[in-house]
Design a protein around this motif. Structure first.
Motif, short mmCIF file in Angstrom:
data_model
loop_
_atom_site.label_atom_id
_atom_site.label_comp_id
_atom_site.label_asym_id
_atom_site.label_seq_id
_atom_site.Cartn_x
_atom_site.Cartn_y
_atom_site.Cartn_z
N CYS A 1 62.48 96.44 40.08
CA CYS A 1 61.38 95.63 39.55
C CYS A 1 61.85 94.28 39.03
O CYS A 1 63.00 94.12 38.62
CB CYS A 1 60.62 96.40 38.48
N PRO B 1 61.35 92.46 36.25
CA PRO B 1 61.98 92.28 34.93
C PRO B 1 63.47 92.61 34.94
O PRO B 1 64.27 91.92 34.31
CB PRO B 1 61.21 93.25 34.04
N CYS C 1 60.66 105.59 32.92
CA CYS C 1 60.61 104.35 33.68
C CYS C 1 62.00 103.81 34.01
O CYS C 1 62.99 104.23 33.46
CB CYS C 1 59.83 103.31 32.89
N TYR D 1 68.24 100.28 33.44
CA TYR D 1 68.70 98.89 33.53
C TYR D 1 70.19 98.81 33.22
O TYR D 1 70.92 98.02 33.79
CB TYR D 1 67.96 98.01 32.51
N GLU E 1 52.95 94.58 31.77
CA GLU E 1 54.29 95.14 31.57
C GLU E 1 54.99 94.35 30.46
O GLU E 1 54.87 93.12 30.40
CB GLU E 1 55.06 95.05 32.90
N GLY F 1 56.19 103.46 31.65
CA GLY F 1 55.96 102.02 31.53
C GLY F 1 55.05 101.78 30.33
O GLY F 1 55.21 102.41 29.29
N GLU F 2 54.06 100.89 30.48
CA GLU F 2 53.12 100.64 29.38
C GLU F 2 52.05 101.73 29.31
O GLU F 2 51.39 101.89 28.29
CB GLU F 2 52.44 99.28 29.56
N PRO G 1 54.40 92.77 37.27
CA PRO G 1 55.63 92.42 37.99
C PRO G 1 55.76 93.16 39.31
O PRO G 1 55.30 94.31 39.43
CB PRO G 1 56.74 92.85 37.03
N GLY H 1 57.16 95.44 42.03
CA GLY H 1 57.98 96.65 41.98
C GLY H 1 57.68 97.55 40.80
O GLY H 1 58.38 98.52 40.56
N CYS H 2 56.60 97.23 40.05
CA CYS H 2 56.30 98.04 38.86
C CYS H 2 55.12 98.97 39.16
O CYS H 2 53.96 98.56 39.08
CB CYS H 2 55.97 97.13 37.69
N PRO I 1 54.13 101.94 37.49
CA PRO I 1 53.29 102.41 36.38
C PRO I 1 52.22 101.42 35.95
O PRO I 1 51.10 101.81 35.63
CB PRO I 1 54.28 102.65 35.24
S1 SF4 Z 1 57.43 99.26 33.41
FE1 SF4 Z 1 57.55 98.47 35.49
S2 SF4 Z 1 58.67 96.59 35.34
FE2 SF4 Z 1 59.05 97.71 33.45
S3 SF4 Z 1 60.90 98.88 33.90
FE3 SF4 Z 1 59.19 100.18 34.43
S4 SF4 Z 1 58.90 99.83 36.65
FE4 SF4 Z 1 60.15 98.17 35.85
#
Ligand code: SF4
Length: 422
Positions: free
Chosen positions: A70, A72, A105, A110, A235, A339-340, A364, A366-367, A369
């Motif tokens: 994604c 971010p 998520c 990361y 997001e 995610g959110e 974003p 690739g996101c 959720p």
């Molecule tokens: S909420 Fe979406 S943009 Fe943020 S880490 Fe998860 S998949 Fe990636």
């Protein structure tokens, strides 16, 4: 010179490194992260916030991470690598810090992606610190002590407070630049605020908050003509980061709107609450559940005092977490917390019900959720609130600013037309 220590397949941030290294912090939320860095500095860390906001640095992220990840993640990784490569930083004297949410998520991963990217780009000796509340990875040179935790809590409160005050003042300031000047002044003063040795700092925090609110109230404004309110949701990274959302707050203000951005603290309470949800539904530690409940209760007690202060001074305050949570009912399950998750939908309901039916939902690339809890909810919300005016804006690796701007402008002209009718 600090030695490199490898443990459990990763470089450890040692006590010697704490003295010699600079910890680079990626910028996510400009109102808050300045304070986080000051809180770190007050506890003896050399921390530096990365302020680069050139979208092209995403190419560094793309070069060294999988192109399916994604946006971010690409921006955060890109910002770190760009800083090490091009900003004259001594790569042998830096460590990177990144949050690890621990949820389902990709944000939880990361850290692994970042380590891989560092290896690929020729910096395998740069240690990466995980900032998390779940005790995932431990580093002898970096400890989240109760005092640091409480300072980060204060930083979050102040960040949300300033974001609220700036958003409600700047569009109406009588003398251009007044709000910005005051914001810079306060940011400067806050560097010293965190230099204290007490575990809790309730009185200090209350006094400073009162002072900040009064100074914003004293700025001359002209509210004879109210501007359409536009909410920003989405997001977490693209919602708050000007690098991620192409300076959305600034764009909306230039288009003659008053921006409403929900508090960052709500996301953390939502994360704690999601932990409780999982324990209740699937089992888990009773003790952990009580700790999470206590954390939510404590934060809300502190936030209620701020809400009262804001209202007494004539500003609008965010609604309590409990109410936000209830707003998701009938739209999305509280079990949707990747995610959110449901918070994104609930924030849209809150904005619509509290005078900001115009919303930019930041998405974003690739996101997954947020495509479900954000874009996927727009039709349902529109059916329930016919006057809602929501636009989903995609932020991708080759984002065309013009395309984003056109869609935002269309939403703003609808908002202005509706305001004239009402
Ligand atoms: S909420 Fe979406 S943009 Fe943020 S880490 Fe998860 S998949 Fe990636």
């Amino acid at each position: 010179m600090a030695e490199l220590v490898q443990q459990e397949n990763r470089l450890i941030f040692t006590e010697e490194m704490k003295k010699e290294y600079t910890i680079l912090v990626p910028q996510m939320a400009p109102y808050h992260f300045n304070f986080f860095v000051s809180a770190f500095a007050s506890e003896g860390y050399n921390a530096e916030l990365l302020r680069t906001d050139d979208y092209d640095l995403i190419h560094e992220g793309m070069k060294y991470s999988h192109n399916d990840i994604c946006v971010p993640a690409m921006l955060v990784i890109g910002q770190f690598i760009d800083a090490i490569k091009k900003r004259g930083i001594d790569a042998k004297k830096v460590a990177l810090i990144i949050t690890q949410t621990g949820g389902g998520c990709r944000a939880s991963n990361y850290i692994a992606l970042l380590r891989k990217a560092l290896e690929k780009s020729g910096y395998p000796y740069v240690p990466v610190i995980s900032l998390n509340a779940s005790g995932f990875e431990k580093n002898p040179g970096f400890k989240v002590t109760p005092r640091l935790l409480h300072k980060l809590h204060d930083a979050m409160l102040f960040g949300d407070l300033l974001m609220t005050l700036v958003n409600q003042t700047r569009p109406y300031e009588r003398y251009e630049g007044d709000t910005k000047r005051l914001l810079l002044e306060i940011n400067d003063e806050m560097k010293a605020y965190f230099n204290h040795a007490s575990l809790f700092s309730w009185r200090r925090q209350k006094r400073k908050s009162k002072d900040i609110i009064e100074r914003f109230k004293a700025l001359e404004t002209d509210k004879t003509e109210l501007k359409p309110k536009v909410g920003i949701v989405g997001e977490i990274y693209v919602k708050y980061s000007p690098l991620g959302n192409n300076h959305l707050e600034e764009t909306l203000e230039k288009e003659g709107c008053e921006v409403v951005t929900p508090p960052l603290y709500d996301f953390f309470l939502y994360s704690f609450d999601s932990g409780i949800y999982d324990i209740v539904e699937y089992g888990g530690s009773w003790k952990k559940k009580q700790v999470l409940k206590l954390a939510i209760w404590y934060v809300e007690v502190r936030r209620n005092k701020l809400r009262k202060m804001l209202k007494n001074a004539g500003f609008e305050a965010s609604v309590p977490y409990k109410k936000i949570k209830a707003m998701a009912n009938g739209f999305i399950s509280h079990g949707a917390h990747t995610g959110e998750g449901w918070l994104l939908t609930a924030e849209m309901v809150d904005l619509i019900e509290h005078g900001a039916p115009n919303i930019v939902c930041t998405q974003p690339f690739g996101c997954l959720p947020n495509h479900i809890a954000g874009k996927g909810m727009i039709k349902k919300l529109k059916k329930h609130y016919p006057k809602s005016n929501i636009v989903a804006i995609d932020y991708d690796t080759s984002a065309s600013k013009i395309n984003q701007l056109n869609r935002i402008n269309l939403m703003v002209s609808n908002a202005k037309r509706q305001q004239m009718k009402d």
